[in-house]
Design a protein around this motif. Structure first.
Motif, PDB file in Angstrom:
ATOM      1  N   LEU A 105     -29.503  23.183 -23.325  1.00 51.55           N
ATOM      2  CA  LEU A 105     -28.493  22.514 -22.908  1.00 51.55           C
ATOM      3  C   LEU A 105     -26.999  22.774 -23.452  1.00 51.55           C
ATOM      4  O   LEU A 105     -25.971  23.150 -23.146  1.00 51.55           O
ATOM      5  CB  LEU A 105     -28.852  21.379 -21.990  1.00 51.55           C
ATOM      6  N   LYS A 106     -27.274  22.429 -24.392  1.00 54.84           N
ATOM      7  CA  LYS A 106     -25.878  22.974 -25.831  1.00 54.84           C
ATOM      8  C   LYS A 106     -25.400  24.009 -25.594  1.00 54.84           C
ATOM      9  O   LYS A 106     -24.014  24.273 -25.771  1.00 54.84           O
ATOM     10  CB  LYS A 106     -25.952  22.064 -27.275  1.00 54.84           C
ATOM     11  N   ALA A 107     -26.427  25.362 -25.498  1.00 51.22           N
ATOM     12  CA  ALA A 107     -26.232  27.077 -25.596  1.00 51.22           C
ATOM     13  C   ALA A 107     -25.270  27.201 -24.172  1.00 51.22           C
ATOM     14  O   ALA A 107     -24.324  27.901 -24.240  1.00 51.22           O
ATOM     15  CB  ALA A 107     -27.337  27.809 -25.416  1.00 51.22           C
ATOM     16  N   LEU A 108     -25.961  26.666 -23.502  1.00 47.25           N
ATOM     17  CA  LEU A 108     -25.153  26.417 -21.993  1.00 47.25           C
ATOM     18  C   LEU A 108     -23.766  25.982 -21.917  1.00 47.25           C
ATOM     19  O   LEU A 108     -23.087  26.570 -21.481  1.00 47.25           O
ATOM     20  CB  LEU A 108     -26.008  26.053 -21.114  1.00 47.25           C
ATOM     21  N   ALA A 109     -24.089  24.711 -22.390  1.00 42.18           N
ATOM     22  CA  ALA A 109     -21.954  24.353 -22.804  1.00 42.18           C
ATOM     23  C   ALA A 109     -21.744  24.789 -23.599  1.00 42.18           C
ATOM     24  O   ALA A 109     -19.953  24.801 -22.920  1.00 42.18           O
ATOM     25  CB  ALA A 109     -22.706  22.771 -23.022  1.00 42.18           C
ATOM     26  N   THR A 110     -21.784  26.021 -24.280  1.00 41.24           N
ATOM     27  CA  THR A 110     -20.502  26.194 -24.843  1.00 41.24           C
ATOM     28  C   THR A 110     -20.807  27.877 -24.879  1.00 41.24           C
ATOM     29  O   THR A 110     -20.308  28.475 -25.603  1.00 41.24           O
ATOM     30  CB  THR A 110     -21.033  25.967 -26.536  1.00 41.24           C
TER      31      THR A 110
END
Length: 406
Positions: free
Chosen positions: A399-404
């Motif tokens: 999710l962090k990668a998707l958010a950034t």
């Protein structure tokens, strides 16, 4: 001499507005009218840390007394506003004063919904909204043995967790078929039903209260089917009603809250409304007007309005987010869902993570004990919610990668 900004309501929305005005260089008078005796204080800990004696009354204060004199914010306690003179640009107070304003801000909040049954006025029946309510509950808990909670919303379940930790017998009575029915998915509700059950809390779903019984003091809650739930302490937590009467009497538009536009302005260009009392358009509700009860909303609206009043107008567009501490678990929600939204539960090793979709578009994310996922969800929603149900369901998609965007 200019009259400046007068704020009716000294909660987190009103104080944030005053603080943000000063931070933005606003130099004219700011008057903050509160109807309580206290300095402005935090309300969320009242049903959590304050009842559990993890924070003191002084620890609840949002700013010390010296702050108000240093930043020239006139905090007037025990001031009940009874009317608005729009042609004269004055607010009328119960003590006979009439205070002039250049701009008036209604941050009047909300009040608890009353339980309309016989016995609701008995001793031993409580509600929880302000610090005085919490103080009465703290004193009552010392002698309590059995607790009935009417309403399985955030406040009721937070209080249930506090009582269970003290070893009290706790029964939660809810008219719907699951807890937090208007706020979370069936999957998240099931997680908390199970968690609270493991803590010894009993749930009665689909149950209607018809009376609170007792001789001068609450002894039991009577249900529609005849069930009698013994309790020497009853907490009623069945929602709130926005304090819109001042606005309505002044001829402003109201509809389950004070109606404002995307800049938080009412029908009158000299009057704005923010916080729990305001009903504003939101892209997270497909453009519909919604009233959001959260600290985040109060603070963000205070900052947004301060920017407009100091010459930097911008549409209010903050991502709504919420939290609730229930027993050892922290529920966090980003976005706004409706009961009809589809749910995608992501497999996680601990806690819970549920994505809500409306027409295959991400509307909200509910997490339990997963603060990193919650922060990522807020960023994803702020960027437009570009997450598919397949990505949501796949625990390998970070999710962090998707958010950034990585």
């Amino acid at each position: 001499m200019t009259a400046g900004v007068v704020v009716v309501g000294a909660g987190q929305a009103g104080l944030q507005l005053a603080a943000s005005l000063r931070e933005a260089g606003y130099a004219d008078p700011i008057t903050l009218l509160g109807d309580e005796v206290d300095l402005p204080y935090q309300r969320p800990p009242l049903s959590k840390a304050y009842l559990a004696d993890k924070i003191t009354a002084a620890g609840l204060e949002l700013r010390p007394a010296a702050y108000f004199s240093e930043y020239r914010i006139a905090h007037r306690a025990c001031m009940r506003v009874t009317g608005i003179d729009r042609p004269g640009r004055r607010v009328l107070c119960a003590n006979g004063e009439a205070l002039a304003y250049d701009h008036l801000v209604l941050a009047t909040g909300a009040r608890n919904r009353a339980l309309p049954v016989p016995g609701a006025e008995l001793a031993g029946v409580y509600q929880l909204r302000g610090r005085a309510d919490a103080d009465r509950l703290k004193a009552a808990l010392v002698a309590a043995r059995s607790v009935a909670i009417v309403g399985a919303g955030f406040i009721g379940l937070e209080f249930a967790g506090i009582c269970a930790a003290r070893g009290l017998a706790v029964t939660v009575i809810e008219a719907a078929e699951r807890p937090m029915a208007r706020s979370v998915s069936a999957e998240t509700a099931a997680f908390f039903t199970r968690a609270h059950g493991e803590a010894g809390i009993q749930f009665l779903f689909g149950a209607g209260v018809v009376a609170i019984e007792g001789e001068g003091k609450a002894e039991a809650v009577r249900l529609r089917d005849g069930t009698r739930v013994a309790a020497d302490l009853v907490l009623v937590g069945i929602g709130v009603v926005p304090n819109q009467e001042l606005a309505e009497a002044a001829g402003l538009s109201v509809d389950g809250g004070i109606r404002v536009d995307t800049f938080l302005a009412t029908d009158d260009p000299a009057i704005s409304a923010i916080g729990d009392c305001a009903r504003a358009p939101s892209r997270f509700a497909d453009g519909a007007q919604v009233r959001i009860e959260s600290v985040q909303n109060a603070l963000d609206q205070g900052r947004c309005l301060a920017a407009r009043l100091t010459g930097r107008p911008a549409v209010f567009d903050a991502v709504p987010w919420f939290w609730s501490d229930q027993g050892p678990h922290k529920l966090q929600i980003a976005g706004l869902s409706t009961p009809g939204d589809a749910s995608v539960a992501r497999p996680v090793p601990a806690g819970a993570c549920v994505f809500r979709f409306r027409d295959d578009r991400l509307s909200a994310v509910e997490t339990v004990d997963r603060p990193g996922d919650h922060m990522a969800a807020r960023r994803i929603l702020a960027q437009g919610g570009g997450l598919t149900p397949a990505e949501a369901a796949d625990p390998a998609r970070d999710l962090k990668a998707l958010a950034t965007g990585r």
